[in-house]
Scaffold this motif. Sequence first.
Motif, mmCIF file in Angstrom:
data_model
loop_
_atom_site.group_PDB
_atom_site.id
_atom_site.type_symbol
_atom_site.label_atom_id
_atom_site.label_comp_id
_atom_site.label_asym_id
_atom_site.label_seq_id
_atom_site.Cartn_x
_atom_site.Cartn_y
_atom_site.Cartn_z
ATOM 1 N N GLU A 247 -42.920 35.496 -34.993
ATOM 2 C CA GLU A 247 -43.158 34.228 -34.391
ATOM 3 C C GLU A 247 -45.108 34.123 -35.541
ATOM 4 O OE1 GLU A 247 -43.399 30.784 -32.180
ATOM 5 O OE2 GLU A 247 -43.135 32.040 -31.009
ATOM 6 N N LYS B 199 -48.873 35.896 -45.276
ATOM 7 C CA LYS B 199 -48.114 36.691 -43.740
ATOM 8 C C LYS B 199 -47.749 38.484 -43.894
ATOM 9 C CE LYS B 199 -44.247 32.925 -42.806
ATOM 10 N NZ LYS B 199 -43.094 32.502 -43.236
ATOM 11 N N VAL C 14 -47.116 31.859 -35.969
ATOM 12 C CA VAL C 14 -47.901 30.684 -35.871
ATOM 13 C C VAL C 14 -48.770 29.265 -35.861
ATOM 14 C CG1 VAL C 14 -48.931 29.767 -33.396
ATOM 15 C CG2 VAL C 14 -48.018 31.833 -33.433
ATOM 16 N N LYS C 15 -47.762 28.683 -36.294
ATOM 17 C CA LYS C 15 -48.136 27.303 -37.327
ATOM 18 C C LYS C 15 -49.737 26.830 -36.494
ATOM 19 C CE LYS C 15 -43.973 26.572 -39.662
ATOM 20 N NZ LYS C 15 -42.782 26.177 -38.969
ATOM 21 N N THR C 16 -51.103 26.202 -38.121
ATOM 22 C CA THR C 16 -52.339 25.534 -37.478
ATOM 23 C C THR C 16 -51.179 23.731 -37.407
ATOM 24 O OG1 THR C 16 -51.925 24.796 -39.846
ATOM 25 C CG2 THR C 16 -53.244 26.936 -38.849
ATOM 26 N N PHE D 129 -50.358 38.393 -30.024
ATOM 27 C CA PHE D 129 -50.869 37.795 -30.931
ATOM 28 C C PHE D 129 -52.182 38.111 -31.219
ATOM 29 C CE2 PHE D 129 -53.668 33.418 -31.494
ATOM 30 C CZ PHE D 129 -52.271 33.593 -32.547
ATOM 31 N N PHE E 143 -51.236 29.516 -41.008
ATOM 32 C CA PHE E 143 -50.694 30.165 -39.455
ATOM 33 C C PHE E 143 -52.850 31.283 -38.462
ATOM 34 C CE2 PHE E 143 -47.407 31.222 -42.531
ATOM 35 C CZ PHE E 143 -46.464 30.137 -41.723
ATOM 36 N N THR E 144 -52.498 30.599 -38.062
ATOM 37 C CA THR E 144 -53.294 30.617 -37.311
ATOM 38 C C THR E 144 -52.602 32.508 -36.356
ATOM 39 O OG1 THR E 144 -52.333 30.312 -34.461
ATOM 40 C CG2 THR E 144 -53.816 28.494 -36.634
ATOM 41 N N ASP F 207 -45.615 38.743 -24.494
ATOM 42 C CA ASP F 207 -46.270 38.871 -25.924
ATOM 43 C C ASP F 207 -47.675 39.637 -26.149
ATOM 44 O OD1 ASP F 207 -47.570 36.733 -26.240
ATOM 45 O OD2 ASP F 207 -46.267 35.495 -25.387
ATOM 46 N N SER G 108 -54.358 37.064 -34.191
ATOM 47 C CA SER G 108 -55.485 36.300 -34.598
ATOM 48 C C SER G 108 -55.905 36.538 -36.646
ATOM 49 C CB SER G 108 -56.679 35.859 -33.613
ATOM 50 O OG SER G 108 -56.295 35.678 -32.927
ATOM 51 N N LYS H 234 -56.761 30.395 -39.955
ATOM 52 C CA LYS H 234 -56.054 30.419 -40.387
ATOM 53 C C LYS H 234 -55.794 30.857 -41.657
ATOM 54 C CE LYS H 234 -57.181 26.219 -43.365
ATOM 55 N NZ LYS H 234 -56.758 24.877 -42.800
ATOM 56 N N LYS I 286 -47.254 36.028 -33.560
ATOM 57 C CA LYS I 286 -46.876 36.501 -31.880
ATOM 58 C C LYS I 286 -46.160 37.479 -31.855
ATOM 59 C CE LYS I 286 -44.774 33.568 -29.047
ATOM 60 N NZ LYS I 286 -44.568 32.621 -28.522
#
Length: 283
Positions: free
Chosen positions: A145, A126, A147-149, A113, A156-157, A111, A115, A122, A160
Amino acid sequence: MKKLLLIIGGGFLLIIFLGVVGKNTPTKQPTSQVKVEKQEEEKIAFVFDIPSLIGKNIDEIKKDLDSYKKKFLEPTSDQIKLGVKEWEVEFEKDGKSLLVTYDIATKRVKDFFISSDDPSGKTKDKNHLLELGNLKENDSRYKIEFVKTLKDPSSFTGVKISPTLKYEYEILSRVEGKTDENISILIKVGEADPQGIASEVQKSCKKQCNISLFDDKKAFELDAEYTNKMMSYNVTVAEREAWKKKNTVFLADHLVATVGYSFGPYAEYPLKDSYYRELKSEK
């Protein structure tokens, strides 16, 4: 007559005046056009073109993003022996971070990611995260996806991105010598493109390599048993022949293909020879 000339002259001057004024009067743009242009100016350009990296292994990605690669340590042989199967590489561009997780054995990317670039670490935006990677939520080449804090599920942080796997397989064994590698692969029964899998695995070879594809783990174990045990000087010819008579048919039915510097070009079911047919007819 003079009066007529004055009237005509005055009219001519009025036409010239109106023409000059008309040229200097700015044309008003439609409101909708102004809004579109403003939105285009505000829209950010992507930082990492993730779709262009989909399908590439980690070596190819390192090459593409070499100038943005942060310093990192490669996994050591001791770590691999202890069971470490995945590793990460981080890239940074224009203050934005991209983390790539990959399988050490196959070099396939698991994957990506990206940031959040917000100072807080955060974001709730989106669309902004998608824009950073030139991504679309409905692209069939990958899954998204956010990625939630931990403390705030509405933030979201980062995002992914998991590539949609073209092939499914497992590396059962990878034995590396001084000048070569021997790789055994487990594929699913009825795999439509075993040659494609072999080609993908070949990309991960650091040295000249031999690749064997099995669709049953027992066949792999029998192959290893024959190589490591039955070829020993402690085994008699009679014992070896008895082993072959008992196991050759099963092994030949499930050794789907081989390819490599000692095997030769890609070949499917290489053990289905005259001896195999002879044994098959006896059953």
